[in-house]
Design an enzyme around this catalytic site. Sequence first.
Site, mmCIF file in Angstrom:
data_model
loop_
_atom_site.group_PDB
_atom_site.id
_atom_site.type_symbol
_atom_site.label_atom_id
_atom_site.label_comp_id
_atom_site.label_asym_id
_atom_site.label_seq_id
_atom_site.Cartn_x
_atom_site.Cartn_y
_atom_site.Cartn_z
ATOM 1 N N VAL A 11 -28.396 -4.574 17.323
ATOM 2 C CA VAL A 11 -29.618 -4.791 16.545
ATOM 3 C C VAL A 11 -29.581 -6.140 15.839
ATOM 4 C CG1 VAL A 11 -31.002 -3.947 14.601
ATOM 5 C CG2 VAL A 11 -30.038 -2.326 16.243
ATOM 6 N N LEU A 254 -40.514 11.835 30.411
ATOM 7 C CA LEU A 254 -40.656 13.130 31.070
ATOM 8 C C LEU A 254 -39.763 13.238 32.307
ATOM 9 C CD1 LEU A 254 -44.522 13.803 30.945
ATOM 10 C CD2 LEU A 254 -42.753 14.621 29.379
ATOM 11 N N ALA A 256 -36.658 14.245 34.291
ATOM 12 C CA ALA A 256 -35.518 15.155 34.183
ATOM 13 C C ALA A 256 -34.248 14.438 34.636
ATOM 14 C CB ALA A 256 -35.746 16.400 35.031
ATOM 15 N N GLY A 257 -33.118 14.812 34.060
ATOM 16 C CA GLY A 257 -31.857 14.170 34.419
ATOM 17 C C GLY A 257 -30.677 14.930 33.854
ATOM 18 N N CYS A 264 -28.240 5.689 19.999
ATOM 19 C CA CYS A 264 -29.267 6.118 19.045
ATOM 20 C C CYS A 264 -29.548 7.616 19.070
ATOM 21 C CB CYS A 264 -30.557 5.340 19.314
ATOM 22 S SG CYS A 264 -30.457 3.593 18.913
#
Length: 435
Positions: A11, A254, A256-257, A264
């Site tokens: 960051v 959305l 799928a995995g 994070c």
Amino acid sequence: MKIAVIGTGYVGLVTGTCFAEVGNDVICIDNDQEKLRKLNNNQVTIYEPGLEVVYARNFRNGRLSFTDDLASAVLKSEIIFLCLPTPQDEDGSADLTHVMKVTDRIGDILRENKEYKVIINKSTAPVGTCEKIKAILTEKQVPNFDVASNPEFLREGFAVEDFMKPDRVVVGSDSEKALAVLRELYEPFVSDVNPLIEMDYKSSEVTKYASNGFLATKITFMNDLARFCEKSGANIDLIRMGMGADNRIGKRFLLAGIGYGGSCFPKDVNALIKTADDMDSPLSILAEVDKINKSQRKHFFNKIKDHFGGDLSGKTFAVWGLAFKPDTDDMREAPSVTVIEMLLEAGASVRAYDPVASENARFYLQERITYFNDKYEALPDVDALVIFTEWGEFKKPDFANMKSKMAQHTIFDGRNLYELKEMEAEGFNYYSIGR
């Protein structure tokens, strides 16, 4: 504007570089001497597409510099960003040690300072953190300062784009003067379409956690639904298209995995769960999200184990992709590590390829697996290929070449890269998610 960015991690480095890109003078501070040596020798220390070009331009022009001299940087700057690590503690909470220690040092530095300073927390930290920062600086009798919250919403792999063209910028403070400074600072980045949204400290702090928690929930809902699809014979990819066409739901997050990972979502979900529990206001849905996400990795491993009749001893697996997502070398909370650990514990051996993350993977997996510099080099004589990361180079491979090398023509695809009919025609035993 003169800006100090404390912390040159993911960051901090992106923040400092992008602020310099629009003409600010930015000093980045870190106490890691090796990291500073690289940054002062024109070497970017993280893999992030597009960052190296912007960094090099601003470093060369003198708008971006790096130092370990905190006092000098703080005194020279009107705006001070805290971009410090807030790792997950053993109880799931965010560890604020780094934030509080640096705040204490800033208090000592600014005790005699008369110039107005805005201290902005960009570190992901639980509700009430800005009040703690303000209390420390007040106790140190810093005479002329304000505190603000400015959470980051950067996607790894798209961080420069997200910073330069944000969906929104969220800022929180109890000071109109501080908010005016932030309006001026972010003026080059925002518009009516991608606005700067002003609020109080606490709402700003919760917005960051709520956003990540909701996105994690979308992912986890689809993974949970994918298990149902595997039992019922439905196709999660077709369902995703049917759902995503509803603009109340949207198409993103959305897929799928094998579950979310990275620096994070896992940390932020657990921190929000812990904060809510501490306030006796539990977030039950989010607690279940965390539970399902962790079990999704075991579910994927069980697919592999079941295919081989429950015995993986002596089996050899090729792995494509180690990073938790494509276009990053980040291995933090990567699902690949969890599943590979299970494979090794079951007596299997692993041959792995990732375009950029192999070096970071060694921190987690050491030399217990074999690393390769080409995806096809990992394939000879393997019993199966396991895909963990949806890198672009994996999407259109040479299937004939793969079959000629593999001992068994079996693929376990954790990212649904290939069409079912295509894999059947190519002659592979193909296992995917929710199809």
